[in-house]
Motif scaffolding. Structure first.
Motif, short mmCIF file in Angstrom:
data_model
loop_
_atom_site.label_atom_id
_atom_site.label_comp_id
_atom_site.label_asym_id
_atom_site.label_seq_id
_atom_site.Cartn_x
_atom_site.Cartn_y
_atom_site.Cartn_z
N LYS A 85 95.53 9.78 -13.87
CA LYS A 85 96.96 9.72 -14.16
C LYS A 85 97.21 9.69 -15.67
O LYS A 85 98.13 10.32 -16.17
CB LYS A 85 97.54 8.45 -13.52
N VAL A 86 96.41 8.91 -16.41
CA VAL A 86 96.66 8.74 -17.84
C VAL A 86 95.36 8.88 -18.63
O VAL A 86 94.33 8.34 -18.23
CB VAL A 86 97.25 7.34 -18.16
N TYR A 87 95.44 9.62 -19.73
CA TYR A 87 94.35 9.65 -20.71
C TYR A 87 94.83 8.90 -21.94
O TYR A 87 95.83 9.28 -22.54
CB TYR A 87 94.01 11.09 -21.12
N LYS A 129 90.34 20.16 -17.78
CA LYS A 129 91.58 19.38 -17.84
C LYS A 129 92.78 20.30 -17.62
O LYS A 129 93.68 19.99 -16.84
CB LYS A 129 91.67 18.71 -19.20
N ALA A 174 95.47 20.25 -14.15
CA ALA A 174 96.87 19.84 -14.24
C ALA A 174 97.75 20.71 -13.35
O ALA A 174 98.73 20.24 -12.79
CB ALA A 174 97.34 19.92 -15.68
N ILE A 183 91.24 30.08 -21.60
CA ILE A 183 91.50 28.64 -21.61
C ILE A 183 92.64 28.33 -22.57
O ILE A 183 93.60 27.65 -22.25
CB ILE A 183 90.28 27.84 -22.12
N SER A 186 96.10 29.98 -21.78
CA SER A 186 96.87 29.31 -20.73
C SER A 186 97.48 28.03 -21.27
O SER A 186 98.60 27.66 -20.90
CB SER A 186 95.98 29.02 -19.51
N ILE A 187 96.78 27.35 -22.18
CA ILE A 187 97.35 26.13 -22.78
C ILE A 187 98.53 26.49 -23.66
O ILE A 187 99.57 25.84 -23.65
CB ILE A 187 96.27 25.37 -23.57
N LYS A 208 101.47 27.18 -21.47
CA LYS A 208 102.02 25.91 -20.99
C LYS A 208 102.92 25.29 -22.06
O LYS A 208 104.00 24.78 -21.76
CB LYS A 208 100.85 24.97 -20.68
N GLU A 245 108.11 7.15 -9.62
CA GLU A 245 107.11 7.39 -10.66
C GLU A 245 107.68 8.34 -11.70
O GLU A 245 107.85 9.53 -11.44
CB GLU A 245 105.85 8.00 -10.05
N MET A 298 106.98 7.65 -15.47
CA MET A 298 106.07 7.69 -16.62
C MET A 298 104.90 8.61 -16.31
O MET A 298 104.48 8.72 -15.16
CB MET A 298 105.53 6.29 -16.89
N TYR A 299 104.34 9.20 -17.34
CA TYR A 299 103.16 10.05 -17.22
C TYR A 299 103.39 11.23 -16.28
O TYR A 299 102.52 11.59 -15.51
CB TYR A 299 101.94 9.23 -16.77
N THR A 300 104.59 11.79 -16.32
CA THR A 300 104.85 13.01 -15.56
C THR A 300 105.45 14.04 -16.52
O THR A 300 105.94 13.68 -17.60
CB THR A 300 105.89 12.75 -14.44
N ASP A 311 101.40 12.84 -25.51
CA ASP A 311 100.38 11.79 -25.39
C ASP A 311 100.99 10.49 -24.87
O ASP A 311 100.42 9.83 -24.01
CB ASP A 311 99.74 11.51 -26.76
N GLY A 356 100.96 10.81 -20.78
CA GLY A 356 99.62 10.31 -20.50
C GLY A 356 98.53 11.30 -20.88
O GLY A 356 97.40 11.18 -20.43
N GLY A 357 98.87 12.27 -21.72
CA GLY A 357 97.86 13.22 -22.19
C GLY A 357 97.25 14.04 -21.07
O GLY A 357 96.16 14.58 -21.21
N ARG A 358 97.95 14.15 -19.94
CA ARG A 358 97.35 14.82 -18.80
C ARG A 358 97.35 16.33 -18.97
O ARG A 358 96.42 17.00 -18.54
CB ARG A 358 98.11 14.46 -17.53
N VAL A 359 98.42 16.84 -19.55
CA VAL A 359 98.50 18.28 -19.79
C VAL A 359 98.32 18.49 -21.28
O VAL A 359 99.11 18.00 -22.07
CB VAL A 359 99.87 18.82 -19.35
N ASP A 360 97.28 19.19 -21.67
CA ASP A 360 97.10 19.46 -23.09
C ASP A 360 98.13 20.48 -23.55
O ASP A 360 98.35 21.48 -22.89
CB ASP A 360 95.70 20.03 -23.34
N VAL A 391 95.12 20.42 -28.63
CA VAL A 391 93.84 21.12 -28.78
C VAL A 391 93.49 21.26 -30.26
O VAL A 391 92.35 21.02 -30.67
CB VAL A 391 93.91 22.51 -28.11
#
Lengths: 359, 297
Positions: free
Chosen positions: A217-219, A354, A358, B74, B77-78, B81, B159, B161-163, B240, B244-248, B253
């Motif tokens: 969920k969190v990094y 990663k 996602a 890679i 695609s980032i 996004k 939920e 946060m972190y979305t 971040d 939550g840094g889930r999607v770069d 990068v």
């Protein structure tokens, strides 16, 4: 880059100012007992790692002014050190960075005669491969990376990495935002230690990462405890200092566990760069914080593992019993080595998995 | 900067070269541009062809290794996004910001400074603190969830946060003033008699807006789009903290190449240069068709 031409009036003012300063300088220097004694220490250390009270105590005792600049990662420190834009007297790298710095001949050997308080350190540290005999570095704090669980939400025992990344905890997990950490955890589940990092062993972790990362969920490397405290996640793999704070906050709720596959241990140490302007001030600072009474203060604020055995004796029973700071038994602990160019492959693998996790 | 302020002035000032005083007045700006825009961009370009050094840093060379990685799926695609995030942010900023700017711009002249101050107030606090404030609002036992649960609108905390939702909220919040201010600038200059004329001549409110008001305020909108989209594409701190840094994003990068364990400056420089080139191209493309309109900004 071209510099703008200085106007004559301005340069005259500057010259006069410099003259005035030159006149003042000998007077203040003469007032001190030792004219050659350094007056400044340029300290470049991790953010939130050295208590302000300790720095002020040193300034008061030695008369040396400390300029404390902070960084958030070993690499951030290297950027400034390598560019040479500023000169530092004392840096605080971790073990794998020390190894690389020694290899590249960037550190000054320590004058041990100026560091009598090194006798307080646990002898174990001098036997490690990154700096055998501690010729270049003095351990400040060490710690581990381990699992924290919120016992109210996670009912079953968790003993290793693979038990963290389970479907039932999907979306409830926090991990360090650090490619090397996560890849070496995956390696540990395949029976490989961090010393075995190579293109092959790294590439072999891909299926593990592809299973793990979609559940995260969190990094967060800076303050992974926040998501746990706020109740946004229930389980995590974090620095032991963060874990110790959580346990201290609510030991009925949070528990710190060292993974059975083997935990990463880090050692943050002080070292003096080759081009330090005031190495004497740096040695004085190191020797100051090695005093048990001072070192104890650091442990109170940042409950990592204190390598200073004399300081440990001064801690309360509760502090010494905090398993995140001082693990019981003999857990399997492993130290990172300098990974060289493989670090690029780790970064690319992690970024790739990663990004795909996602979507 | 090298462009005449308006057509009429250009007619008589373009003949003579700027005098000594003109040069002196321009000097600080030119030095600033050279030192902080041109020189860093060139350094980045040179670094992108270099080789990675052990401790970070760059060994100068002519290597295409970093550039050959830039086109890797890679990173594309980032980048895509990031474009999606920045695009959505900009779109929401336009939809929310335009009405606000319009109301402020058409408000009573004595009240305008107060309303503008309200738009500016967030700038008085550090950007990071404002972003962390959103954590306390959005977290699972945070302000928003407790209010909604008190009102009995929801039974369980949502939920947030972190979305991606939290990231978009953070980005919109950060960039909204940058959209409102330029549009306000255009709205303020809008001649009310043109609107009256349109209404008099039988255009309905929607047609008046679409055919008269919108084209006349378009310079402000496009300036706002540029001010939102470009920085939103590179901003990674919101991602971040709230995501939550889930999607770069592409900014993450690039940061990792310098501050992460990879210590791969040449690759970071190549990604940065590519991004800069993409911005320059986008700017050039959007700027050409409506050059006339832009002069009105």
């Amino acid at each position: 880059m071209k510099k703008p031409q200085m106007r004559p009036v301005f340069s005259r003012v500057l010259f006069a100012t410099l003259c005035a300063l030159a006149l003042v300088q000998p007077v203040t220097a003469g007032a001190a007992d030792d004219a050659a004694a350094p007056k400044e220490l340029n300290l470049f250390a991790w953010s939130e790692y050295i208590p302000t009270s300790v720095i002020e105590g040193f300034e008061k005792e030695s008369g040396i002014k400390v300029n404390y600049e902070e960084y958030g990662s070993n690499e951030e420190m290297l950027i400034k050190l390598v560019s040479g834009a500023s000169k530092y007297d004392l840096i605080q790298p971790s073990e794998y960075t020390i190894e690389a710095l020694i290899k590249e001949n960037q550190l000054l050997p320590l004058d041990k005669s100026r560091l009598p308080n090194m006798k307080n350190l646990d002898g174990w540290y001098a036997k490690q491969a990154y700096d055998p005999g501690l010729k270049y570095s003095v351990p400040y704090m060490s710690g581990t990376v381990g699992i924290v669980v919120n016992k109210e939400k996670v009912k079953e025992p968790v003993t290793g990495y693979d038990e963290v990344f389970q479907e039932k905890y999907k979306g409830r997990i926090v991990v360090l935002d650090d490619a090397v950490e996560i890849v070496t955890w995956a390696m540990a589940t395949q029976g490989k230690g961090p010393a075995e990092v190579s293109s092959e062993t790294v590439a072999a972790t891909r299926p593990v990462l592809e299973r793990w990362l979609p559940m995260v969920k969190v990094y967060d490397s800076d303050s992974p405890k926040t998501a746990l405290l706020n109740g946004d996640v229930d389980i995590g793999i974090v620095w032991s200092g963060e874990g110790a704070i959580l346990v201290k906050e609510d030991s009925a709720k949070f528990q710190y566990i060292l993974p059975k596959e083997g935990a990463h241990m880090f050692i943050d140490s002080f070292a003096i760069p080759k081009n330090a302007p005031n190495p004497a001030a740096a040695l004085a600072f190191i020797n100051y914080i090695l005093q048990p009474a001072v070192s104890k203060e650091i442990s109170k604020e940042f409950p990592y593992t204190n390598p200073n055995l004399e300081a440990r004796k001064l801690l309360t029973e509760q502090e010494q019993g905090n398993e995140a700071s001082y693990p019981k038994g003999s857990p399997k602990l492993e130290i990172f080595r300098d990974m060289g160019p493989t670090a690029v492959e780790i970064d690319e693998l992690f970024t790739d998995v990663k990004a795909k996790s996602a979507s | 900067m090298d462009q005449p302020a308006s057509k009429s002035e250009a007619a008589d000032s373009s003949r003579r070269s700027p005098g000594l005083i003109g040069c002196l007045l321009l000097a600080p700006l030119l030095i600033w541009v050279v030192a902080f825009v041109v020189a860093p961009a060139l350094i980045m370009l040179v670094y992108s062809f270099g080789e990675r050094e052990v401790l970070g840093g760059v060994r100068l060379a002519f290597s295409l290794r970093s550039w050959s990685r830039v086109g890797d799926p890679i990173y594309l695609s980032i980048l895509w996004k990031s474009v999606e995030y920045a695009g959505l942010t900009t779109l929401i900023c336009v939809l929310v910001g335009y009405p606000v700017a319009f109301v402020v711009g058409r408000a009573d002249e004595r009240r305008r400074p107060m309303l503008l101050t309200l738009v500016m107030i967030p700038f008085w606090t550090s950007f990071l603190i404002r972003t962390y404030a959103w954590v306390t609002i959005l977290k699972s036992r945070g302000l928003l969830n407790s209010v909604l649960m008190q009102l009995d609108w929801i039974g369980e905390p949502i939920e947030m946060m972190y979305t991606p939702f939290a990231v978009i909220i953070g980005l919109v919040y950060t960039f909204l003033p940058f959209m409102i201010l330029p549009i306000y600038g255009s709205v303020e200059k809008l001649d009310p008699s043109l609107i009256e004329a349109a209404l008099d001549l039988g255009a309905g409110p929607w047609r008046t807006f679409r055919r008269v008001i919108l084209p006349l305020t378009m310079p402000g909108v496009s300036a706002g789009i540029l001010l939102c989209f470009v920085p939103a594409l590179g901003l990674y701190a919101v991602n971040d903290i709230l995501g939550g840094g889930r999607v770069d994003m592409i900014g993450n990068v690039i940061e990792n190449q310098f501050k992460g364990t990879a210590r791969n400056w040449p690759f970071g420089a190549a990604l940065g240069t590519a991004l800069l080139a993409a911005f320059a191209l986008a700017f050039w493309l959007t700027r050409r068709p409506d050059r006339e309109a832009r002069i009105g900004i």
